[in-house]
Design a protein around this motif. Structure first.
Motif, PDB file in Angstrom:
ATOM      1  N   MET A   1       0.820  -1.228   0.000  1.00 15.03           N
ATOM      2  CA  MET A   1       0.000   0.000   0.000  1.00 15.03           C
ATOM      3  C   MET A   1       0.847   1.269   0.000  1.00 15.03           C
ATOM      4  O   MET A   1       0.430   2.295  -0.528  1.00 15.03           O
ATOM      5  CB  MET A   1      -0.888   0.034   1.256  1.00 15.03           C
ATOM      6  N   PHE A   2       2.032   1.181   0.640  1.00 13.33           N
ATOM      7  CA  PHE A   2       2.829   2.400   0.820  1.00 13.33           C
ATOM      8  C   PHE A   2       4.196   2.255   0.159  1.00 13.33           C
ATOM      9  O   PHE A   2       5.200   1.956   0.818  1.00 13.33           O
ATOM     10  CB  PHE A   2       2.950   2.737   2.313  1.00 13.33           C
ATOM     11  N   ASP A   3       4.227   2.465  -1.144  1.00 15.36           N
ATOM     12  CA  ASP A   3       5.474   2.557  -1.916  1.00 15.36           C
ATOM     13  C   ASP A   3       6.388   1.356  -1.786  1.00 15.36           C
ATOM     14  O   ASP A   3       7.597   1.467  -2.013  1.00 15.36           O
ATOM     15  CB  ASP A   3       6.281   3.798  -1.471  1.00 15.36           C
TER      16      ASP A   3
ATOM     17  N   PRO B   1       4.115   2.242   5.925  1.00 12.30           N
ATOM     18  CA  PRO B   1       3.669   3.565   6.368  1.00 12.30           C
ATOM     19  C   PRO B   1       4.712   4.261   7.238  1.00 12.30           C
ATOM     20  O   PRO B   1       5.623   3.624   7.762  1.00 12.30           O
ATOM     21  CB  PRO B   1       2.408   3.248   7.178  1.00 12.30           C
ATOM     22  N   ASP B   2       4.538   5.563   7.398  1.00 13.17           N
ATOM     23  CA  ASP B   2       5.456   6.361   8.220  1.00 13.17           C
ATOM     24  C   ASP B   2       5.401   5.945   9.688  1.00 13.17           C
ATOM     25  O   ASP B   2       6.410   5.945  10.375  1.00 13.17           O
ATOM     26  CB  ASP B   2       5.074   7.851   8.167  1.00 13.17           C
ATOM     27  N   VAL B   3       4.192   5.654  10.138  1.00  9.91           N
ATOM     28  CA  VAL B   3       3.971   5.436  11.568  1.00  9.91           C
ATOM     29  C   VAL B   3       3.087   4.216  11.766  1.00  9.91           C
ATOM     30  O   VAL B   3       2.115   4.019  11.028  1.00  9.91           O
ATOM     31  CB  VAL B   3       3.265   6.663  12.203  1.00  9.91           C
ATOM     32  N   VAL B   4       3.416   3.404  12.745  1.00 11.31           N
ATOM     33  CA  VAL B   4       2.547   2.297  13.133  1.00 11.31           C
ATOM     34  C   VAL B   4       2.225   2.454  14.620  1.00 11.31           C
ATOM     35  O   VAL B   4       3.134   2.651  15.440  1.00 11.31           O
ATOM     36  CB  VAL B   4       3.212   0.925  12.873  1.00 11.31           C
TER      37      VAL B   4
ATOM     38  N   ALA C   1       4.208  -4.541  14.185  1.00  6.41           N
ATOM     39  CA  ALA C   1       4.330  -3.080  14.097  1.00  6.41           C
ATOM     40  C   ALA C   1       5.731  -2.683  13.651  1.00  6.41           C
ATOM     41  O   ALA C   1       5.917  -1.886  12.728  1.00  6.41           O
ATOM     42  CB  ALA C   1       3.987  -2.444  15.443  1.00  6.41           C
ATOM     43  N   LEU C   2       6.725  -3.273  14.301  1.00  3.90           N
ATOM     44  CA  LEU C   2       8.119  -2.910  14.051  1.00  3.90           C
ATOM     45  C   LEU C   2       8.525  -3.220  12.613  1.00  3.90           C
ATOM     46  O   LEU C   2       9.258  -2.457  11.983  1.00  3.90           O
ATOM     47  CB  LEU C   2       9.016  -3.665  15.031  1.00  3.90           C
ATOM     48  N   ARG C   3       8.023  -4.340  12.095  1.00  3.74           N
ATOM     49  CA  ARG C   3       8.412  -4.721  10.737  1.00  3.74           C
ATOM     50  C   ARG C   3       7.530  -4.092   9.669  1.00  3.74           C
ATOM     51  O   ARG C   3       7.787  -4.249   8.478  1.00  3.74           O
ATOM     52  CB  ARG C   3       8.437  -6.241  10.615  1.00  3.74           C
ATOM     53  N   SER C   4       6.475  -3.388  10.082  1.00  3.20           N
ATOM     54  CA  SER C   4       5.580  -2.752   9.105  1.00  3.20           C
ATOM     55  C   SER C   4       6.016  -1.345   8.730  1.00  3.20           C
ATOM     56  O   SER C   4       5.749  -0.887   7.621  1.00  3.20           O
ATOM     57  CB  SER C   4       4.153  -2.646   9.668  1.00  3.20           C
ATOM     58  N   ALA C   5       6.647  -0.643   9.667  1.00  4.31           N
ATOM     59  CA  ALA C   5       6.963   0.768   9.422  1.00  4.31           C
ATOM     60  C   ALA C   5       8.049   0.892   8.357  1.00  4.31           C
ATOM     61  O   ALA C   5       8.922   0.039   8.235  1.00  4.31           O
ATOM     62  CB  ALA C   5       7.410   1.451  10.711  1.00  4.31           C
ATOM     63  N   ARG C   6       8.016   1.970   7.621  1.00  3.71           N
ATOM     64  CA  ARG C   6       9.044   2.202   6.591  1.00  3.71           C
ATOM     65  C   ARG C   6      10.382   2.522   7.263  1.00  3.71           C
ATOM     66  O   ARG C   6      10.416   2.950   8.420  1.00  3.71           O
ATOM     67  CB  ARG C   6       8.628   3.368   5.690  1.00  3.71           C
ATOM     68  N   PRO C   7      11.488   2.355   6.542  1.00  2.44           N
ATOM     69  CA  PRO C   7      12.776   2.785   7.094  1.00  2.44           C
ATOM     70  C   PRO C   7      12.704   4.249   7.554  1.00  2.44           C
ATOM     71  O   PRO C   7      12.181   5.101   6.825  1.00  2.44           O
ATOM     72  CB  PRO C   7      13.733   2.621   5.917  1.00  2.44           C
TER      73      PRO C   7
END
Lengths: 345, 345
Positions: A232-234, A238-241, A254-260
């Protein structure tokens, strides 16, 4: 709470003023918290009977001689903890780490016993620091649920969003569709998030999340859920979880979902002491910030929006029971028949 | 590096342009990194000989046909990694997570081999994204050390401070007195920190920390060091702790030193995979953010202050050796006879 799945409503002595810094509050409404279920389910062992309830609103019935900011007749919101409002941690905006504070249903050192909120009346230690006065006295019944959420779940969801650094234009995923997760959706929306994904597989909660501002719903979990978010996000996430559950699995997701370079804002009470992998955080620059929410510090900011209906967190209550049926309230939440149960004395 | 404590300077073929997106840079100065010592000390196993060095400055000798922003004769700073500058992570300011990037002394997928910086010349893949051009051509020798620190240590210290949220008036403790920790002192100072505590028991580094802006020196470590910091700052600890070491002990010390609601900014490469205790973080609201520093993204901000001498991070180099004595450079750092060694081809 006498033990696992053993909730009893019992008569106890009426609370009385004792330190001069305390108040007695007649409870107008209280509720059951997801964290109350831990003892109920036996995840936490109950070694002795405990008066329960750490979220309540009510009317001040008496105040000690040294209380300055709260008076008899005031309608007040109690945060889920006791705090003095003046120590260095309170001044820093982290009243949950008050140097002289404590918990409901327990002794507060030097300040006597703080009753549980799931009752008719409560002795409140350190009343000036603890109680938040709602200007204008007791509001109409329609506003009670919303105000009650400022005791914990709405302000805790807000803390997740603040800790995650949600700002204008942020892309946000919310892990957890309980009352706190739904509060986090409201919080992300009012802080300007451009997209808000609610991770939920529960139809009624999905609908409420959308009403609160979620733009997308993702029912997948774990690696599958992470994959959907990345797509969904590039391709990066996403920026924030916002982590609003507290299990090892939810924090990992959560930790593995957020973008670098993204951030996890977490408020789920850690169950079973999960640990965070520093090498993963180092490699991705995903920050982790949050914890027990200093809700007392957020009430002034959120109150006006509850009062005028701009935010309606009271909708997380999907069941109201009389105090006498508290055991049924626990059962309804335990069995996920209710998201959050409001109790009326 | 052929193995543990086995550094050899060898003749290899001159680098050549191959992809059209690359450049060849004649090295003016490079250096040895604390992380280079891990293989040297056998903490990381060396399975095959590796060309070393990921920090260098130099003059562009040739560019590929598709390179647009770098030209022959430019004086450039190389970050400690290769990046394209245009992918979503680069655009987000986290070029260390470039989708097409890579490391020095290794193959970069689809872009060919990137030489090590501890050499006479380097083939640089993705030259437009990777190389930072210093306006005005090669500067005087006095500026070379300072510019070289923008390759890694100064910008990494800056990343610690940014990740820790240092701002005007912050109270800051820096764990680690190596080149990165000293860079973090400079960074905290220029971001407006009111007090900066350098945790150091090494006289020369203490002196340099003071010169860079440290207001206090604390030689104690572990629980004792934490106790000293708590006492210095209202009994609760400083707002921000910058972790610039990377061991389990240093991270633990950092996490337990910050005040409730404070933040740990970390850049120490995690040694041995320490994990963070979520329950402690939950209880204290101390956030943890940092990681491999996107130094390429900070060069434009820090360059002017290096050029005009407002910050003098080049002082972290306390030994300069010719490239032929690279083995001696490693030994000097390994034995802590030098904080950081500059190599001149």
């Amino acid at each position: 709470m006498h033990g696992e799945r053993d909730i009893r409503v019992e008569e106890v002595a009426d609370p009385v003023i004792s330190t001069g810094r305390d108040a007695v509050v007649r409870v107008v409404a209280s509720c059951v918290c997801g964290s109350d279920l831990w003892g109920y389910r036996g995840v936490r062992t109950i070694t002795q009977p405990r008066r329960m309830g750490h979220e309540f609103v009510g009317v001040v019935e008496a105040v000690g001689a040294d209380v300055r900011t709260v008076k008899t007749g005031d309608f007040v919101i109690a945060p889920f903890y006791v705090c003095d409002g003046v120590c260095v941690n309170c001044r820093n905006g982290f009243s949950t780490s008050c140097l002289h504070g404590g918990a409901w249903g327990a002794e507060v050192e030097g300040e006597g016993f703080a009753d549980g909120g799931q009752g008719e009346a409560v002795r409140v230690p350190l009343a000036d620091g603890t109680l938040f006065v709602v200007p204008g006295g007791q509001p109409g019944d329609a506003l009670i649920p919303g105000l009650l959420t400022l005791s914990d779940v709405m302000c805790t969801g807000h803390h997740a969003a603040v800790s995650g650094g949600v700002r204008e234009g942020s892309t946000v995923a919310v892990v957890g569709d309980g009352a706190v997760g739904l509060g986090a959706v409201i919080a992300a929306k009012r802080l300007g998030a451009a997209r808000i994904v609610a991770m939920s597989r529960h139809a009624a909660r999905q609908a409420l999340a959308r009403e609160f501002g979620a733009t997308d719903i993702v029912p997948e979990r774990g690696d599958e859920g992470i994959g959907v978010l990345k797509t969904m996000f590039d391709g990066v996430g996403p920026d924030v979880v916002l982590e609003c559950v507290g299990t090892k699995e939810s924090m990992d997701q959560a930790l593995r979902s957020a973008r670098p370079g993204g951030q996890v804002g977490f408020v789920g009470v850690p169950a079973g002491g999960p640990e965070l992998p520093v090498p993963l955080m180092f490699g991705t620059n995903v920050g982790v910030r949050g914890g027990v929410a200093p809700v007392r510090d957020y009430m002034a900011e959120l109150l006006p929006e509850v009062m005028d209906g701009r935010i309606q967190p009271g909708k997380v209550f999907d069941l109201t029971l009389p105090l006498s049926e508290t055991a049924a309230a626990y059962a309804a939440m335990d069995e996920r028949r209710a998201t959050k149960v409001l109790l009326r004395p």
